[in-house]
Write an enzyme that holds these catalytic residues in place. Structure first.
Site, PDB file in Angstrom:
ATOM      1  N   ASP A  46      60.578 -48.947 -29.839  1.00  0.00           N
ATOM      2  CA  ASP A  46      60.153 -50.186 -29.182  1.00  0.00           C
ATOM      3  C   ASP A  46      60.071 -51.331 -30.178  1.00  0.00           C
ATOM      4  O   ASP A  46      59.240 -51.318 -31.087  1.00  0.00           O
ATOM      5  CB  ASP A  46      58.805 -49.966 -28.513  1.00  0.00           C
ATOM      6  CG  ASP A  46      58.369 -51.154 -27.666  1.00  0.00           C
ATOM      7  OD1 ASP A  46      59.215 -52.024 -27.391  1.00  0.00           O
ATOM      8  OD2 ASP A  46      57.196 -51.211 -27.276  1.00  0.00           O
ATOM      9  N   ASP A  60      64.649 -57.819 -26.934  1.00  0.00           N
ATOM     10  CA  ASP A  60      63.684 -56.740 -26.734  1.00  0.00           C
ATOM     11  C   ASP A  60      64.374 -55.472 -26.248  1.00  0.00           C
ATOM     12  O   ASP A  60      65.153 -55.502 -25.294  1.00  0.00           O
ATOM     13  CB  ASP A  60      62.624 -57.185 -25.723  1.00  0.00           C
ATOM     14  CG  ASP A  60      61.515 -56.157 -25.561  1.00  0.00           C
ATOM     15  OD1 ASP A  60      61.045 -55.632 -26.587  1.00  0.00           O
ATOM     16  OD2 ASP A  60      61.132 -55.880 -24.414  1.00  0.00           O
TER      17      ASP A  60
END
Length: 469
Positions: A147, A348
């Protein structure tokens, strides 16, 4: 010798109360000093720097940890719901951080604003990717959510006062000869100051990671050996050993935080770069998450921008989107980071659908529809309003040509699978963009799939190389 595991941690509620009311408020000095901390933290006394290429296998979450849904449509709706929440909270949480940074004297004494509180919510319901990471000596492998919107690395540990269900056996630090708890005065623990840490019994550093969806992990901050399959290992990597955990982690063992702070994994191993290639979310194939590899020679290189007031996230200046030669401009106010830290476009790995300001999105959608007249329309799904029935594959010339335009005049062509999102099992695909009402945008992983995306941290550049999975 490995230290014997201590007794289980208290309940989540007790620990949450403890962290909420005993930590010092966030201050701008903590951020402004972060560069110094990063240099100090990773001296050769802590761990030797590595320049060799290290590689982890990288998998779509749903390919290795089966999501608990009866139908593909339910899976899609879960992905979209989690995706919207993540995009919204990335924005709102950064706003909280910037408010504290820009107006520190306006922060009331009883308001605790902690950077680790500002982690984005996770979207593990088949919408993200997991890396296979080796931990400890002897090595045990675990699926960790990779992440770019998280910074603390952690996994669930025994003894477990409260743990959620995970696919792998829970890590037992007492069985690892390389596990070493960090003291409250250690350099790594100091890097966590102002970021949800507390000094525990026997001067042990205790971390606390609170995410935007109220998921939480609290435990002992320690160093451990991390292994990268057959490509090597790095000793004394700071990692959280979570003894009290709850939330929506999709049965992954924990988090591999790729964010840009001093406690993020790239900084921990002193990587000059990291890169990934994301396969389709529904694919059973895997690719790699690599550290210290050079961008492929055919990479399109564009500047990587860091926000000095919110160091976790990686930004890019996306100046326009071109559809069949017609450019939809993105105003500078949307892609540039202002002096107050607002604005900008984040890249992202955990967001699926790209979020753009309403004015920009409406222009992209309307221009796309104009050139997609050969695609049979379908009803919208889950908030996506521009969908098509592709159960009978249209001819190649039915798909518009789309590309991203970056600062410096660089162009990144996108394939249909990068701008159309599979919405059900009946052949419905939707435009993989949506609106955001917040003052910054997010480029999701649909546009990144099939590219080797390199984050060249040393030279502050992105590299996008097609067909490298």
């Amino acid at each position: 010798m490995a230290r014997k595991a201590q007794s289980p941690f208290p309940s989540i509620n007790i620990l949450f109360f403890f962290f909420s009311f005993t930590l010092s408020p966030f201050s701008p000095q903590a951020v402004s000093a972060s560069v110094f901390k990063r240099l100090r933290l990773f001296s050769t006394e802590v761990t030797q720097p590595t320049s060799s290429v290290l590689s982890l296998s990288l998998h779509p979450h749903s390919s290795v940890i089966k999501p608990p849904y009866d139908s593909y449509s339910d899976l899609v709706l879960s992905r979209l719901a989690g995706d919207r929440a993540r995009a919204k909270l990335i924005n709102s949480n950064i706003e909280r951080a910037l408010s504290a940074f820009n107006r520190p004297h306006d922060v009331k004494p009883d308001v605790q604003v902690q950077p680790e509180d500002l982690e984005a919510p996770l979207t593990p319901s088949g919408g993200g990717y997991v890396a296979r990471v080796g931990v400890g000596q002897p090595v045990k492998e675990y699926y960790l959510i990779a992440d770019t919107g998280s910074q603390i690395n952690w996994l669930q540990c025994l003894p477990c006062g409260q743990c959620y269900a995970q696919t792998d056996p829970i890590f037992d630090p007492s069985g690892s000869s390389s596990y070493s708890p960090l003291s409250c005065t250690s350099q790594q623990c100091t890097a966590l100051s102002r970021q949800n840490y507390q000094c525990g019994r026997n001067n042990t550093c205790i971390y606390g990671a609170l995410y935007g969806d109220n998921s939480i992990s609290i435990g002992e901050f320690a160093t451990e050996t991390v292994s990268f399959g057959s490509s090597g290992s790095v000793q004394k990597v700071a990692i959280g050993c979570g003894h009290a955990n709850q939330g929506q982690f999709g049965k992954a063992a924990g988090i591999l935080g790729l964010g840009g702070t001093a406690v993020g994994f790239p900084s921990q191993i002193q990587a000059k770069s990291f890169s990934y290639c994301l396969v389709d979310l529904d694919s059973s194939s895997s690719s790699t998450l690599e550290f210290n590899s050079a961008p492929p020679g055919d990479s399109i290189l564009v500047p990587l921008i860091m926000n000095p007031k919110s160091e976790i996230y990686y930004y890019v200046e996306l100046t326009g989107i071109t559809i069949n030669g017609e450019q939809v401009p993105i105003p500078a106010s949307a892609y540039q980071i202002g002096e107050d830290g607002r604005g900008g476009i984040i890249v992202d790995s955990g967001t699926t659908i790209t979020a753009l300001p309403a004015q920009v999105y409406n222009s992209v959608r309307d221009t796309f529809v104009k050139y997609a007249k050969k695609l049979p329309p379908a009803a919208g799904i889950g908030g996506l309003d521009t969908c098509y029935d592709l159960s009978s594959t249209p001819t190649r010339d039915g798909f518009p040509m789309m590309s991203f335009q970056f600062s410096g005049g660089k162009t990144l062509p996108l394939k249909p699978q990068n701008y159309l999102f599979r919405a059900d099992s009946d052949g419905t695909f939707c435009l993989a963009f949506q609106t955001t009402s917040q003052p910054r945008s997010v480029i999701g992983n649909t546009q990144q799939q099939g590219f080797r995306v390199t984050y060249d941290l040393a030279n502050k550049m992105y590299g996008f190389s097609p067909n490298k999975c």
